[in-house]
Design a protein around this motif. Sequence first.
Motif, PDB file in Angstrom:
ATOM      1  N   PRO A  22       0.703  -1.017  -0.013  1.00 29.79           N
ATOM      2  CA  PRO A  22       0.017   0.087   0.037  1.00 29.79           C
ATOM      3  C   PRO A  22       0.822   1.272  -0.213  1.00 29.79           C
ATOM      4  CG  PRO A  22      -0.717  -1.496   1.681  1.00 29.79           C
ATOM      5  CD  PRO A  22       0.428  -2.173   1.197  1.00 29.79           C
ATOM      6  N   SER A  23       0.392   2.207  -0.617  1.00 29.32           N
ATOM      7  CA  SER A  23       1.381   3.703  -0.834  1.00 29.32           C
ATOM      8  C   SER A  23       1.585   4.131   0.444  1.00 29.32           C
ATOM      9  CB  SER A  23       0.774   4.371  -1.724  1.00 29.32           C
ATOM     10  OG  SER A  23      -0.472   4.839  -1.400  1.00 29.32           O
ATOM     11  N   SER A  24       0.771   3.840   1.339  1.00 30.82           N
ATOM     12  CA  SER A  24       1.226   4.887   2.771  1.00 30.82           C
ATOM     13  C   SER A  24       2.288   3.934   3.358  1.00 30.82           C
ATOM     14  CB  SER A  24      -0.225   4.496   3.841  1.00 30.82           C
ATOM     15  OG  SER A  24      -0.583   3.271   3.793  1.00 30.82           O
ATOM     16  N   GLU A  25       2.580   2.789   2.971  1.00 36.09           N
ATOM     17  CA  GLU A  25       3.542   1.811   3.815  1.00 36.09           C
ATOM     18  C   GLU A  25       4.935   1.987   2.795  1.00 36.09           C
ATOM     19  OE1 GLU A  25       2.344  -2.142   4.609  1.00 36.09           O
ATOM     20  OE2 GLU A  25       0.463  -1.194   5.035  1.00 36.09           O
ATOM     21  N   LEU A  26       4.871   2.623   1.645  1.00 35.10           N
ATOM     22  CA  LEU A  26       6.114   2.800   0.823  1.00 35.10           C
ATOM     23  C   LEU A  26       7.289   3.688   1.595  1.00 35.10           C
ATOM     24  CD1 LEU A  26       4.552   2.875  -2.680  1.00 35.10           C
ATOM     25  CD2 LEU A  26       5.887   0.950  -1.702  1.00 35.10           C
ATOM     26  N   PRO A  27       8.539   3.422   1.466  1.00 31.14           N
ATOM     27  CA  PRO A  27       9.609   4.223   1.973  1.00 31.14           C
ATOM     28  C   PRO A  27       9.837   5.427   1.183  1.00 31.14           C
ATOM     29  CG  PRO A  27      10.465   2.238   1.170  1.00 31.14           C
ATOM     30  CD  PRO A  27       8.880   2.114   0.952  1.00 31.14           C
ATOM     31  N   ALA A  28      10.366   6.486   1.673  1.00 36.04           N
ATOM     32  CA  ALA A  28      10.876   7.550   0.715  1.00 36.04           C
ATOM     33  C   ALA A  28      12.075   6.898   0.204  1.00 36.04           C
ATOM     34  CB  ALA A  28      11.311   8.521   1.585  1.00 36.04           C
ATOM     35  N   SER A  29      12.307   7.646  -1.232  1.00 37.02           N
ATOM     36  CA  SER A  29      13.445   7.110  -2.053  1.00 37.02           C
ATOM     37  C   SER A  29      14.840   7.251  -1.470  1.00 37.02           C
ATOM     38  CB  SER A  29      13.525   7.362  -3.334  1.00 37.02           C
ATOM     39  OG  SER A  29      13.640   8.843  -3.397  1.00 37.02           O
ATOM     40  N   SER A  30      14.776   8.311  -0.429  1.00 34.83           N
ATOM     41  CA  SER A  30      16.164   8.482   0.438  1.00 34.83           C
ATOM     42  C   SER A  30      16.291   7.906   1.640  1.00 34.83           C
ATOM     43  CB  SER A  30      16.100  10.033   0.527  1.00 34.83           C
ATOM     44  OG  SER A  30      14.842  10.320   1.485  1.00 34.83           O
ATOM     45  N   SER A  31      15.415   6.766   1.971  1.00 38.00           N
ATOM     46  CA  SER A  31      15.438   5.924   3.058  1.00 38.00           C
ATOM     47  C   SER A  31      17.052   5.216   3.174  1.00 38.00           C
ATOM     48  CB  SER A  31      14.439   4.943   3.138  1.00 38.00           C
ATOM     49  OG  SER A  31      14.677   4.117   4.204  1.00 38.00           O
ATOM     50  N   PRO A  32      17.743   5.432   4.236  1.00 39.97           N
ATOM     51  CA  PRO A  32      18.950   4.933   4.561  1.00 39.97           C
ATOM     52  C   PRO A  32      18.729   3.522   4.561  1.00 39.97           C
ATOM     53  CG  PRO A  32      18.343   5.850   6.373  1.00 39.97           C
ATOM     54  CD  PRO A  32      17.281   6.236   5.413  1.00 39.97           C
ATOM     55  N   ALA A 144      13.538   4.559  -9.256  1.00 38.18           N
ATOM     56  CA  ALA A 144      14.398   4.444 -10.323  1.00 38.18           C
ATOM     57  C   ALA A 144      15.495   5.092 -10.183  1.00 38.18           C
ATOM     58  CB  ALA A 144      13.594   4.373 -11.739  1.00 38.18           C
ATOM     59  N   SER A 145      15.418   6.202  -9.844  1.00 37.76           N
ATOM     60  CA  SER A 145      16.541   7.095  -9.699  1.00 37.76           C
ATOM     61  C   SER A 145      17.488   6.586  -8.676  1.00 37.76           C
ATOM     62  CB  SER A 145      15.970   8.604  -9.171  1.00 37.76           C
ATOM     63  OG  SER A 145      15.194   9.019 -10.261  1.00 37.76           O
ATOM     64  N   ARG A 146      16.732   6.328  -7.577  1.00 37.82           N
ATOM     65  CA  ARG A 146      17.712   5.871  -6.432  1.00 37.82           C
ATOM     66  C   ARG A 146      18.648   4.619  -6.995  1.00 37.82           C
ATOM     67  NH1 ARG A 146      17.660   5.367  -0.675  1.00 37.82           N
ATOM     68  NH2 ARG A 146      19.798   4.351  -0.412  1.00 37.82           N
ATOM     69  N   MET A 147      17.791   3.846  -7.792  1.00 38.53           N
ATOM     70  CA  MET A 147      18.510   2.526  -8.117  1.00 38.53           C
ATOM     71  C   MET A 147      19.657   2.945  -9.173  1.00 38.53           C
ATOM     72  SD  MET A 147      16.847  -0.618 -10.126  1.00 38.53           S
ATOM     73  CE  MET A 147      16.221   0.210 -11.462  1.00 38.53           C
ATOM     74  N   MET A 148      19.663   3.778 -10.106  1.00 39.72           N
ATOM     75  CA  MET A 148      20.573   4.129 -10.876  1.00 39.72           C
ATOM     76  C   MET A 148      21.660   4.811 -10.240  1.00 39.72           C
ATOM     77  SD  MET A 148      19.148   2.794 -13.631  1.00 39.72           S
ATOM     78  CE  MET A 148      20.696   3.117 -14.588  1.00 39.72           C
ATOM     79  N   THR A 149      21.298   5.542  -9.173  1.00 38.51           N
ATOM     80  CA  THR A 149      22.553   6.319  -8.440  1.00 38.51           C
ATOM     81  C   THR A 149      23.303   5.102  -7.546  1.00 38.51           C
ATOM     82  OG1 THR A 149      21.246   8.108  -7.829  1.00 38.51           O
ATOM     83  CG2 THR A 149      23.193   7.685  -6.422  1.00 38.51           C
ATOM     84  N   GLU A 150      22.433   3.962  -6.989  1.00 39.36           N
ATOM     85  CA  GLU A 150      23.372   2.970  -6.307  1.00 39.36           C
ATOM     86  C   GLU A 150      23.774   2.072  -7.410  1.00 39.36           C
ATOM     87  OE1 GLU A 150      23.326   2.729  -2.910  1.00 39.36           O
ATOM     88  OE2 GLU A 150      22.054   4.298  -2.900  1.00 39.36           O
ATOM     89  N   LEU A 151      23.434   1.599  -8.488  1.00 31.85           N
ATOM     90  CA  LEU A 151      23.976   1.057  -9.490  1.00 31.85           C
ATOM     91  C   LEU A 151      25.242   1.700 -10.222  1.00 31.85           C
ATOM     92  CD1 LEU A 151      23.564  -1.638 -11.190  1.00 31.85           C
ATOM     93  CD2 LEU A 151      22.586  -0.229 -12.973  1.00 31.85           C
TER      94      LEU A 151
END
Length: 404
Positions: A22-32, A144-151
Amino acid sequence: MGSFAMKPDISVVETTAPVPIPSSELPASSSPSITLVPATLLERYQCWHINSHSWRGPLSTEQYISREAFLEHQLLTREGKITYWILTDTFLSVGADGARPILAACETLRKEGYLGRNGNLRKLVTHGVGSVFCRKEYRGRGYASRMMTELGKSLETWQQEKGTKASFSVLWSDIGRSFYAAHGWKAMSNTRISLPVVSGQNSLQTQNKPDCSGVRDLNAQDLRDRICPKAIAILETNLRLRSEHRPNIPHIAIRPDYDHMEWQHARENFQAKTLFDRDPNIKGAEDLATGCALIWCRVWGEVPQNNKLHILHTVIPTDVKGDAISSIAALLLRAQMEAKTWDMHGGVELWSPTPDVVNAAQSLAGIERVQTTIRDKESVCSLRWIGGEGEEVEWVADERYCWC
Ligand SMILES: CC(C)(COP(=O)(O)OP(=O)(O)OC[C@H]1O[C@@H](n2cnc3c(N)ncnc32)[C@H](O)[C@@H]1OP(=O)(O)O)[C@@H](O)C(=O)NCCC(=O)NCCS
């Protein structure tokens, strides 16, 4: 070779697309606690279920998943050379089946590459990125942005010899130039030419009918035994010469080895067998008179206009004997005829044509002008150079065989 096993011994994992969080449980993309990790076999199958509608084309979801599983067992991908990545959050609970939540996903293929500088050549390991995906329910949140940064960070050392760093990685964007550029993968020149199908030499409108007497078809074994080793030798020579000619500009390339061609052909063979019960055995053509050759591959899109015969690689000997332009014209004509045989409505497509290739295509087109167009929306070939920021880099032979 040639004996294509449609159903290699692959055990299919029974699963479905996981229920979205559910969207209310999704983390922020900046989550550590968000992390990019290699997927388990189960998670990999779940990714294919989630992304099937984007990439299955004319295949059913079941056929698409079989193809993806089959593609993992090719020379280019087997023994861990392909990595399936998922972006997950260690704070979220793991599913009852043991799979971690998939916020976004992608794949990387290990590739042999080169870096040429001042006439010297270094062999290296690079990666091609593909299947970048975020399910509809999670889009626009920056995953996707966070993923590309990590990748980008991971690929600097992933599958590199201990203590060494990658020089570059590559991808082909279907969503234009800006998204990936923001993460370091900058669009390259991305030219292409397209030629229509033709029924035969006599249907050509032009006066300049090329001499096709030396043209012979190539099968997979020819590519493996003769044509790819020759293509590699030519590319190495070109890289040396070109990097010597433009000193201090890094020249990079992906090795045009048989592994790359086989992977492209595995996709092609699978589609042809599944959709038409046909075996596309002719994989290219060579001209015995000059030693020039084309390696190709049929690609079926979602709509017939997107069915194309793609030229994977153009082989032109450095010391070509005779008239190279007329020889390439004869080979292009053979490709156009092959496209006709397979009803490829989109004709023949060739990426990054050299001036000789454009002139050859022009000689076939007669008075019609052959347009060199820019790929700026789909298959936008992009490079993440890890050397100096803003440094000019030349990619030699950025052709379709590199695509993944
Ligand atoms: C492309 C995709 C991975 C983006 O996932 P996402 O998690 O929503 O991406 P983010 O929230 O991190 O970033 C969204 C950015 O991507 C851009 N973007 C998303 N889809 C796009 C598209 N089809 N064309 C151009 N840009 C697109 C958005 O405009 C946004 O840009 P902004 O940050 O400047 O506002 C996702 O839409 C997807 O899976 N699409 C289907 C598969 C696909 O096309 N994959 C790419 C193959 S190259």
